[in-house]
Design a protein around this motif. Sequence first.
Motif, PDB file in Angstrom:
ATOM      1  N   ALA A  65       0.836  -1.206   0.000  1.00  0.00           N
ATOM      2  CA  ALA A  65       0.000   0.000   0.000  1.00  0.00           C
ATOM      3  C   ALA A  65       0.871   1.257   0.000  1.00  0.00           C
ATOM      4  O   ALA A  65       1.976   1.244   0.543  1.00  0.00           O
ATOM      5  CB  ALA A  65      -0.903  -0.001   1.223  1.00  0.00           C
ATOM      6  N   PRO A  66       0.373   2.359  -0.590  1.00  0.00           N
ATOM      7  CA  PRO A  66       1.153   3.603  -0.591  1.00  0.00           C
ATOM      8  C   PRO A  66       1.587   4.046   0.801  1.00  0.00           C
ATOM      9  O   PRO A  66       2.709   4.529   0.982  1.00  0.00           O
ATOM     10  CB  PRO A  66       0.194   4.626  -1.220  1.00  0.00           C
ATOM     11  CG  PRO A  66      -0.700   3.810  -2.097  1.00  0.00           C
ATOM     12  CD  PRO A  66      -0.866   2.498  -1.359  1.00  0.00           C
ATOM     13  N   GLU A  67       0.725   3.859   1.799  1.00  0.00           N
ATOM     14  CA  GLU A  67       1.057   4.294   3.160  1.00  0.00           C
ATOM     15  C   GLU A  67       2.282   3.566   3.715  1.00  0.00           C
ATOM     16  O   GLU A  67       2.976   4.079   4.591  1.00  0.00           O
ATOM     17  CB  GLU A  67      -0.133   4.064   4.100  1.00  0.00           C
ATOM     18  CG  GLU A  67      -1.378   4.828   3.738  1.00  0.00           C
ATOM     19  CD  GLU A  67      -2.167   4.196   2.588  1.00  0.00           C
ATOM     20  OE1 GLU A  67      -2.155   2.953   2.442  1.00  0.00           O
ATOM     21  OE2 GLU A  67      -2.780   4.946   1.819  1.00  0.00           O
ATOM     22  N   ASP A  68       2.544   2.352   3.210  1.00  0.00           N
ATOM     23  CA  ASP A  68       3.689   1.573   3.676  1.00  0.00           C
ATOM     24  C   ASP A  68       5.002   2.052   3.085  1.00  0.00           C
ATOM     25  O   ASP A  68       6.072   1.713   3.586  1.00  0.00           O
ATOM     26  CB  ASP A  68       3.509   0.089   3.310  1.00  0.00           C
ATOM     27  CG  ASP A  68       2.270  -0.515   3.946  1.00  0.00           C
ATOM     28  OD1 ASP A  68       1.829  -0.006   4.999  1.00  0.00           O
ATOM     29  OD2 ASP A  68       1.736  -1.483   3.369  1.00  0.00           O
ATOM     30  N   VAL A  69       4.926   2.815   2.000  1.00  0.00           N
ATOM     31  CA  VAL A  69       6.121   3.209   1.249  1.00  0.00           C
ATOM     32  C   VAL A  69       6.471   4.680   1.445  1.00  0.00           C
ATOM     33  O   VAL A  69       7.645   5.046   1.478  1.00  0.00           O
ATOM     34  CB  VAL A  69       5.910   2.910  -0.258  1.00  0.00           C
ATOM     35  CG1 VAL A  69       7.129   3.267  -1.064  1.00  0.00           C
ATOM     36  CG2 VAL A  69       5.542   1.457  -0.464  1.00  0.00           C
ATOM     37  N   ILE A  70       5.464   5.526   1.573  1.00  0.00           N
ATOM     38  CA  ILE A  70       5.690   6.971   1.657  1.00  0.00           C
ATOM     39  C   ILE A  70       6.547   7.311   2.870  1.00  0.00           C
ATOM     40  O   ILE A  70       6.306   6.831   3.971  1.00  0.00           O
ATOM     41  CB  ILE A  70       4.345   7.726   1.681  1.00  0.00           C
ATOM     42  CG1 ILE A  70       3.646   7.541   0.339  1.00  0.00           C
ATOM     43  CG2 ILE A  70       4.542   9.212   1.988  1.00  0.00           C
ATOM     44  CD1 ILE A  70       2.247   8.089   0.282  1.00  0.00           C
ATOM     45  N   GLY A  71       7.562   8.126   2.628  1.00  0.00           N
ATOM     46  CA  GLY A  71       8.477   8.552   3.684  1.00  0.00           C
ATOM     47  C   GLY A  71       9.720   7.687   3.805  1.00  0.00           C
ATOM     48  O   GLY A  71      10.674   8.066   4.459  1.00  0.00           O
ATOM     49  N   ARG A  72       9.699   6.524   3.178  1.00  0.00           N
ATOM     50  CA  ARG A  72      10.851   5.618   3.244  1.00  0.00           C
ATOM     51  C   ARG A  72      11.753   5.833   2.037  1.00  0.00           C
ATOM     52  O   ARG A  72      11.279   6.223   0.970  1.00  0.00           O
ATOM     53  CB  ARG A  72      10.372   4.170   3.273  1.00  0.00           C
ATOM     54  CG  ARG A  72       9.554   3.876   4.530  1.00  0.00           C
ATOM     55  CD  ARG A  72       9.031   2.484   4.562  1.00  0.00           C
ATOM     56  NE  ARG A  72      10.133   1.526   4.694  1.00  0.00           N
ATOM     57  CZ  ARG A  72       9.985   0.209   4.598  1.00  0.00           C
ATOM     58  NH1 ARG A  72       8.805  -0.298   4.362  1.00  0.00           N
ATOM     59  NH2 ARG A  72      11.012  -0.590   4.742  1.00  0.00           N
ATOM     60  N   PRO A  73      13.047   5.543   2.157  1.00  0.00           N
ATOM     61  CA  PRO A  73      13.928   5.622   0.986  1.00  0.00           C
ATOM     62  C   PRO A  73      13.454   4.646  -0.094  1.00  0.00           C
ATOM     63  O   PRO A  73      13.003   3.544   0.223  1.00  0.00           O
ATOM     64  CB  PRO A  73      15.294   5.202   1.525  1.00  0.00           C
ATOM     65  CG  PRO A  73      15.219   5.471   2.995  1.00  0.00           C
ATOM     66  CD  PRO A  73      13.773   5.233   3.375  1.00  0.00           C
ATOM     67  N   LEU A  74      13.539   5.052  -1.347  1.00  0.00           N
ATOM     68  CA  LEU A  74      13.021   4.256  -2.454  1.00  0.00           C
ATOM     69  C   LEU A  74      13.553   2.830  -2.444  1.00  0.00           C
ATOM     70  O   LEU A  74      12.794   1.879  -2.562  1.00  0.00           O
ATOM     71  CB  LEU A  74      13.367   4.921  -3.791  1.00  0.00           C
ATOM     72  CG  LEU A  74      12.985   4.150  -5.056  1.00  0.00           C
ATOM     73  CD1 LEU A  74      11.467   3.978  -5.131  1.00  0.00           C
ATOM     74  CD2 LEU A  74      13.506   4.855  -6.279  1.00  0.00           C
ATOM     75  N   LEU A  75      14.830   2.664  -2.275  1.00  0.00           N
ATOM     76  CA  LEU A  75      15.415   1.323  -2.361  1.00  0.00           C
ATOM     77  C   LEU A  75      15.340   0.550  -1.053  1.00  0.00           C
ATOM     78  O   LEU A  75      15.655  -0.626  -1.018  1.00  0.00           O
ATOM     79  CB  LEU A  75      16.859   1.412  -2.865  1.00  0.00           C
ATOM     80  CG  LEU A  75      16.982   1.986  -4.279  1.00  0.00           C
ATOM     81  CD1 LEU A  75      18.435   2.157  -4.663  1.00  0.00           C
ATOM     82  CD2 LEU A  75      16.236   1.135  -5.290  1.00  0.00           C
ATOM     83  N   ASP A  76      14.928   1.190   0.028  1.00  0.00           N
ATOM     84  CA  ASP A  76      14.755   0.499   1.306  1.00  0.00           C
ATOM     85  C   ASP A  76      13.281   0.256   1.615  1.00  0.00           C
ATOM     86  O   ASP A  76      12.946  -0.242   2.682  1.00  0.00           O
ATOM     87  CB  ASP A  76      15.376   1.299   2.457  1.00  0.00           C
ATOM     88  CG  ASP A  76      16.886   1.388   2.328  1.00  0.00           C
ATOM     89  OD1 ASP A  76      17.480   0.523   1.670  1.00  0.00           O
ATOM     90  OD2 ASP A  76      17.460   2.344   2.881  1.00  0.00           O
ATOM     91  N   GLY A  77      12.412   0.595   0.672  1.00  0.00           N
ATOM     92  CA  GLY A  77      10.980   0.480   0.896  1.00  0.00           C
ATOM     93  C   GLY A  77      10.371  -0.802   0.386  1.00  0.00           C
ATOM     94  O   GLY A  77       9.166  -0.893   0.216  1.00  0.00           O
ATOM     95  N   GLY A  78      11.194  -1.794   0.092  1.00  0.00           N
ATOM     96  CA  GLY A  78      10.673  -3.078  -0.369  1.00  0.00           C
ATOM     97  C   GLY A  78      10.787  -3.294  -1.861  1.00  0.00           C
ATOM     98  O   GLY A  78      10.449  -4.360  -2.360  1.00  0.00           O
ATOM     99  N   LEU A  79      11.261  -2.276  -2.607  1.00  0.00           N
ATOM    100  CA  LEU A  79      11.431  -2.417  -4.045  1.00  0.00           C
ATOM    101  C   LEU A  79      12.571  -3.382  -4.318  1.00  0.00           C
ATOM    102  O   LEU A  79      13.703  -3.146  -3.899  1.00  0.00           O
ATOM    103  CB  LEU A  79      11.718  -1.055  -4.688  1.00  0.00           C
ATOM    104  CG  LEU A  79      11.902  -1.036  -6.200  1.00  0.00           C
ATOM    105  CD1 LEU A  79      10.625  -1.503  -6.903  1.00  0.00           C
ATOM    106  CD2 LEU A  79      12.285   0.362  -6.658  1.00  0.00           C
ATOM    107  N   ARG A  80      12.260  -4.480  -4.992  1.00  0.00           N
ATOM    108  CA  ARG A  80      13.277  -5.492  -5.282  1.00  0.00           C
ATOM    109  C   ARG A  80      13.529  -5.508  -6.778  1.00  0.00           C
ATOM    110  O   ARG A  80      12.699  -5.985  -7.560  1.00  0.00           O
ATOM    111  CB  ARG A  80      12.820  -6.864  -4.795  1.00  0.00           C
ATOM    112  CG  ARG A  80      13.889  -7.902  -4.995  1.00  0.00           C
ATOM    113  CD  ARG A  80      13.735  -9.067  -4.023  1.00  0.00           C
ATOM    114  NE  ARG A  80      14.895  -9.918  -4.173  1.00  0.00           N
ATOM    115  CZ  ARG A  80      14.856 -11.140  -4.721  1.00  0.00           C
ATOM    116  NH1 ARG A  80      13.717 -11.642  -5.116  1.00  0.00           N
ATOM    117  NH2 ARG A  80      15.955 -11.844  -4.837  1.00  0.00           N
ATOM    118  N   LEU A  81      14.672  -4.994  -7.188  1.00  0.00           N
ATOM    119  CA  LEU A  81      15.052  -4.941  -8.593  1.00  0.00           C
ATOM    120  C   LEU A  81      16.048  -6.050  -8.875  1.00  0.00           C
ATOM    121  O   LEU A  81      17.004  -6.243  -8.121  1.00  0.00           O
ATOM    122  CB  LEU A  81      15.683  -3.580  -8.919  1.00  0.00           C
ATOM    123  CG  LEU A  81      14.773  -2.380  -8.689  1.00  0.00           C
ATOM    124  CD1 LEU A  81      15.538  -1.089  -8.874  1.00  0.00           C
ATOM    125  CD2 LEU A  81      13.588  -2.430  -9.623  1.00  0.00           C
TER     126      LEU A  81
END
Length: 151
Positions: A65-81
């Motif tokens: 959900a957006p609320e889980d990601v907002i405010g966190r660093p992009l690469l530390d917010g669960g984004l797995r590339l």
Amino acid sequence: MAHVELSLSEVFVPAPGTPTEQESGNVGQWSVAVYRAAEPCLLIDADTSVVAISSSGCELLCLGAPEDVIGRPLLDGGLRLVDFTAVPNELTEQDTDKIPPLLALHSKRLARGLLRVQGSGTEAGTTVDAISTPVLDNGEVAGSLTFFSKV
């Protein structure tokens, strides 16, 4: 003979209490649009923290959900590339610096590229086309705005 069409629309009047452009800055103005967007999009600030992300952007990037990601660093917010090899491996820090949202931020130019995003349950991952532009505030880069589409 030339043909000209004119379209009239209602004047946009902000709701009472909405900050004016001078109060919120360019990143603040874009954050409202990104959060409400139906399209998959993302806005990060100059420190690479997620300022806003659309629900469809979260779904496409496997972020919850957006609320889980907002405010966190992009690469530390669960984004797995992951890379584009047959057996996907996570990208190195050197490679993640070249993804469009970060490249637009650091190069101060438009950036476009393909990303392979891996969710928790997917083997191969999803290929995503990303187009990013720097967001300026008083002539300085204050963030980047990215639109995504599934390939």
